[in-house]
Design an enzyme around this catalytic site. Structure first.
Site, mmCIF file in Angstrom:
data_model
loop_
_atom_site.group_PDB
_atom_site.id
_atom_site.type_symbol
_atom_site.label_atom_id
_atom_site.label_comp_id
_atom_site.label_asym_id
_atom_site.label_seq_id
_atom_site.Cartn_x
_atom_site.Cartn_y
_atom_site.Cartn_z
ATOM 1 N N GLN A 16 3.353 9.935 1.134
ATOM 2 C CA GLN A 16 4.542 9.271 1.085
ATOM 3 C C GLN A 16 5.540 9.232 -0.010
ATOM 4 O OE1 GLN A 16 2.554 5.513 2.098
ATOM 5 N NE2 GLN A 16 4.167 5.120 3.472
ATOM 6 N N CYS A 26 5.370 0.168 7.799
ATOM 7 C CA CYS A 26 5.006 1.402 6.974
ATOM 8 C C CYS A 26 6.177 1.850 6.184
ATOM 9 C CB CYS A 26 4.516 2.649 7.773
ATOM 10 S SG CYS A 26 4.207 3.926 6.789
ATOM 11 N N LEU A 27 5.821 1.957 4.988
ATOM 12 C CA LEU A 27 7.251 2.145 4.163
ATOM 13 C C LEU A 27 8.087 3.357 4.558
ATOM 14 C CD1 LEU A 27 5.947 1.423 0.473
ATOM 15 C CD2 LEU A 27 7.380 -0.010 1.715
ATOM 16 N N HIS A 35 -5.066 1.859 7.004
ATOM 17 C CA HIS A 35 -3.662 2.257 7.084
ATOM 18 C C HIS A 35 -3.630 3.485 6.167
ATOM 19 C CE1 HIS A 35 0.723 1.735 7.795
ATOM 20 N NE2 HIS A 35 0.905 2.437 6.770
ATOM 21 N N GLU A 36 -3.931 3.136 4.862
ATOM 22 C CA GLU A 36 -3.715 4.295 3.734
ATOM 23 C C GLU A 36 -4.840 5.337 3.888
ATOM 24 O OE1 GLU A 36 -1.012 3.821 2.372
ATOM 25 O OE2 GLU A 36 -0.945 1.782 2.739
ATOM 26 N N HIS A 73 -3.307 7.534 6.346
ATOM 27 C CA HIS A 73 -2.175 8.347 5.846
ATOM 28 C C HIS A 73 -2.612 9.778 5.298
ATOM 29 C CE1 HIS A 73 1.800 6.388 5.893
ATOM 30 N NE2 HIS A 73 1.344 5.532 5.477
ATOM 31 N N GLY A 120 0.819 -1.078 0.090
ATOM 32 C CA GLY A 120 0.093 0.027 0.281
ATOM 33 C C GLY A 120 0.966 1.268 -0.093
HETATM 34 ZN ZN LIG Z 1 2.171 3.439 5.787
#
Ligand SMILES: [Zn+2]
Length: 169
Positions: A50, A92-93, A134-135, A138, A45
């Site tokens: 991000q 998370c990236l 989660h997304e 963000h 995701g």
């Molecule tokens: Zn994330």
């Protein structure tokens, strides 16, 4: 085009992103670039903040390229229904190397628009449910570490500051 992933500490990750009002080729290019950037970073995701773009767009593929049908584009998403609870490791990236147990709803329905502006709903269990919240979080400037204990959160922040000082973040 593959964008570098913005890491925790950059203010773009902690402010609400702007709604999308124009559904044009530029948006579709952004979506393509986001999938490309997500796969390059080995994620399932990715939200536009991000990659440093404060717009309400996110992409998800919990199958990581296995199933082309599993690719989800979320423009202006809202969570409209949640049920159950499931505690599982989450990462998370934008916080590479860290993972923590986070309790999330086990079933989630989101309403969003696609890259053409058409409204749709998507319901997911388990990993997809987790990715949907989660997304969407963000896009509201909210990170998963806001759901863990203050003690664990401070520990992560301390480690990040140390890595930053060493030029490793
Ligand atoms: Zn994330």
């Amino acid at each position: 085009m593959i964008y570098p992933i913005v890491k925790f500490g950059d203010p773009v990750l902690e402010k609400p992103a702007a709604p999308i009002t124009v559904f044009d080729d530029e948006l579709r290019k952004l979506v393509d670039d986001m999938f490309e950037s997500m796969y390059a970073a080995h994620g399932v995701g990715l939200a536009a903040p991000q990659i440093g773009i404060s717009k309400r767009v996110a992409v998800i593929d919990v199958t990581f390229k296995e199933d082309p049908e599993a690719k989800i584009v979320l423009v202006n998403p809202e969570i409209i229904h949640t049920e159950g609870r499931l505690t599982s490791n989450e990462g998370c990236l934008s916080l590479p190397e860290f993972r923590e147990k986070v309790t999330r709803p086990s079933k989630v329905t989101a309403r969003a628009q696609n890259a053409e502006g058409k409204t749709f709903e998507v319901t997911g269990d388990d990993l997809l449910a987790r990715a949907l919240v989660h997304e969407t979080d963000h896009l509201n400037g909210n990170l998963y570490i806001n759901y863990i204990s203050a003690l664990k959160r401070d520990l992560i922040k301390r480690k990040v500051r140390k890595l930053m000082k060493e030029g490793e973040w």
